[in-house]
Motif scaffolding. Structure first.
Motif, short mmCIF file in Angstrom:
data_model
loop_
_atom_site.label_atom_id
_atom_site.label_comp_id
_atom_site.label_asym_id
_atom_site.label_seq_id
_atom_site.Cartn_x
_atom_site.Cartn_y
_atom_site.Cartn_z
N ALA A 8 0.85 -1.06 0.07
CA ALA A 8 -0.21 0.14 -0.09
C ALA A 8 0.89 1.33 -0.04
N SER A 9 1.97 1.34 0.73
CA SER A 9 2.90 2.39 0.69
C SER A 9 3.41 2.64 -0.41
N GLU A 10 3.98 1.65 -1.26
CA GLU A 10 4.43 1.65 -2.57
C GLU A 10 3.36 2.26 -3.39
N VAL A 11 2.34 1.52 -3.50
CA VAL A 11 1.16 2.21 -4.36
C VAL A 11 0.81 3.42 -4.12
N GLN A 37 3.65 9.90 -7.35
CA GLN A 37 4.69 10.41 -8.41
C GLN A 37 3.83 10.55 -9.86
N THR A 38 2.74 9.66 -9.89
CA THR A 38 1.78 9.65 -10.96
C THR A 38 1.06 11.05 -11.09
N VAL A 39 0.70 11.60 -9.91
CA VAL A 39 0.00 12.86 -9.97
C VAL A 39 1.12 13.92 -10.02
N LYS A 40 2.19 13.94 -9.83
CA LYS A 40 3.37 14.88 -10.15
C LYS A 40 3.63 14.81 -11.52
N ALA A 41 3.57 13.63 -11.88
CA ALA A 41 3.98 13.48 -13.47
C ALA A 41 2.70 14.19 -14.35
N THR A 42 1.57 13.75 -14.01
CA THR A 42 0.49 14.41 -14.45
C THR A 42 0.21 15.94 -14.45
N GLU A 43 0.46 16.57 -13.45
CA GLU A 43 0.62 17.91 -13.22
C GLU A 43 1.89 18.53 -14.14
N ASP A 44 2.91 17.91 -14.24
CA ASP A 44 3.90 18.41 -15.19
C ASP A 44 3.34 18.23 -16.60
N ILE A 45 2.60 17.35 -16.85
CA ILE A 45 2.15 17.23 -18.32
C ILE A 45 1.18 18.20 -18.59
N GLU A 46 0.26 18.48 -17.54
CA GLU A 46 -0.69 19.56 -17.73
C GLU A 46 0.19 20.95 -18.07
N GLU A 47 1.03 21.05 -17.05
CA GLU A 47 1.96 22.36 -17.21
C GLU A 47 2.39 22.61 -18.60
N ARG A 94 -4.64 9.13 -16.98
CA ARG A 94 -5.65 9.28 -16.11
C ARG A 94 -6.46 7.99 -16.01
N SER A 95 -6.81 7.34 -17.14
CA SER A 95 -7.65 6.34 -17.18
C SER A 95 -6.89 4.93 -16.61
N SER A 96 -5.65 4.81 -16.86
CA SER A 96 -4.74 3.90 -16.09
C SER A 96 -4.73 3.95 -14.85
N ILE A 97 -4.45 5.06 -14.37
CA ILE A 97 -4.39 5.34 -12.93
C ILE A 97 -5.67 5.03 -12.35
N ASP A 98 -6.71 5.20 -12.81
CA ASP A 98 -8.08 5.11 -12.13
C ASP A 98 -8.36 3.59 -12.12
N GLU A 99 -7.71 2.83 -13.20
CA GLU A 99 -8.03 1.61 -13.31
C GLU A 99 -7.02 0.90 -12.19
N PHE A 100 -5.71 1.22 -12.06
CA PHE A 100 -4.89 0.74 -11.08
C PHE A 100 -5.33 1.19 -9.70
N LEU A 101 -5.97 2.26 -9.57
CA LEU A 101 -6.37 2.57 -8.11
C LEU A 101 -7.60 1.65 -7.77
N ASP A 102 -8.41 1.33 -8.64
CA ASP A 102 -9.62 0.54 -8.35
C ASP A 102 -9.08 -0.78 -8.18
N THR A 103 -8.37 -1.47 -8.93
CA THR A 103 -7.68 -2.68 -8.61
C THR A 103 -6.96 -2.74 -7.22
N VAL A 104 -6.19 -1.71 -7.06
CA VAL A 104 -5.76 -1.70 -5.44
C VAL A 104 -6.82 -1.73 -4.47
N ARG A 105 -7.79 -0.83 -4.73
CA ARG A 105 -8.76 -0.70 -3.61
C ARG A 105 -9.68 -1.78 -3.36
N ASN A 106 -9.87 -2.73 -4.76
CA ASN A 106 -10.58 -4.05 -4.40
C ASN A 106 -9.59 -5.24 -4.13
N LEU A 107 -8.27 -4.91 -3.74
CA LEU A 107 -7.54 -6.14 -3.14
C LEU A 107 -7.92 -6.43 -1.85
#
Length: 139
Positions: A10-13, A19-29, A126-139
Motif C-alpha cells: 500500500a505504501s508503494e502504491v 509520482q503519477t500525480v506529479k507527472a500528470t501535473e507536469d504534463i498539464e503544465e 488518467r484512465s490507467s491510474i483510475d483502473e490501477f487505483l480501483d484494482t488496488v482498492r479492490n484487493l
C-alpha cells in the motif's frame, strides 16, 4: 506478517500514485505552455494578416497614384519609374510576409497536433491510474 506486507505494498502504491500525480501535473503544465505558445502563434498570424492587409491597401493606393501620374506622364515620367520600383519591392515583401504567415500557420498546426496527442496520452494515463487505483482498492 501478511498485514505488514500489505502495508508495504500500500505504501508503494501510494508512492507511485503520488509520482503519477506529479507527472500528470507536469504534463498539464506542458500542455498549458503549448497552448500558450499556440495562442501567441495565432496572435502573430493575425498581426501578419493585418500587415498583409495594410501592405495590400498601400499597394492599391500606390497603384492609384501611378494611374494618376501616368496621365501627367510628360511631367513626371522619372517618378513613375521610382514608384514602379517601390511597388516591386512591396510586392516582394508581401510575398515574404505571406510565406512567413504560411510557415507560422504550419508550425501552429504542428503545435495543435502535439497538444491534442498529449491530451490523449494524458487521458489514457488518467484512465490507467483510475483502473490501477480501483484494482488496488479492490484487493
Amino acid at each position: 506478517d501478511a498485514g505488514k506486507g500489505f502495508a508495504v505494498v500500500a505504501s508503494e502504491v501510494k508512492s507511485l500514485a503520488n509520482q503519477t500525480v506529479k507527472a500528470t501535473e507536469d504534463i498539464e503544465e506542458r500542455i498549458a505552455n503549448m497552448l500558450g505558445a499556440t495562442s501567441k502563434t495565432e496572435q502573430s498570424m493575425q498581426e501578419i494578416s493585418q500587415a498583409i492587409l495594410l501592405v495590400s491597401q498601400m499597394t492599391e493606393a500606390l497603384q492609384g497614384q501611378i494611374a494618376e501620374q501616368t496621365d501627367r506622364a510628360g511631367l513626371i515620367a522619372a517618378d513613375i519609374g521610382n514608384v514602379s520600383s517601390m511597388t516591386s519591392t512591396i510586392s516582394e515583401q508581401m510575398t515574404l510576409v505571406d510565406n512567413d504567415a504560411r510557415e507560422t500557420e504550419r508550425h501552429s498546426d504542428d503545435v495543435n497536433q502535439s497538444s491534442a496527442a498529449i491530451r490523449g496520452n494524458l487521458e489514457g494515463l488518467r484512465s490507467s491510474i483510475d483502473e490501477f487505483l480501483d484494482t488496488v482498492r479492490n484487493l
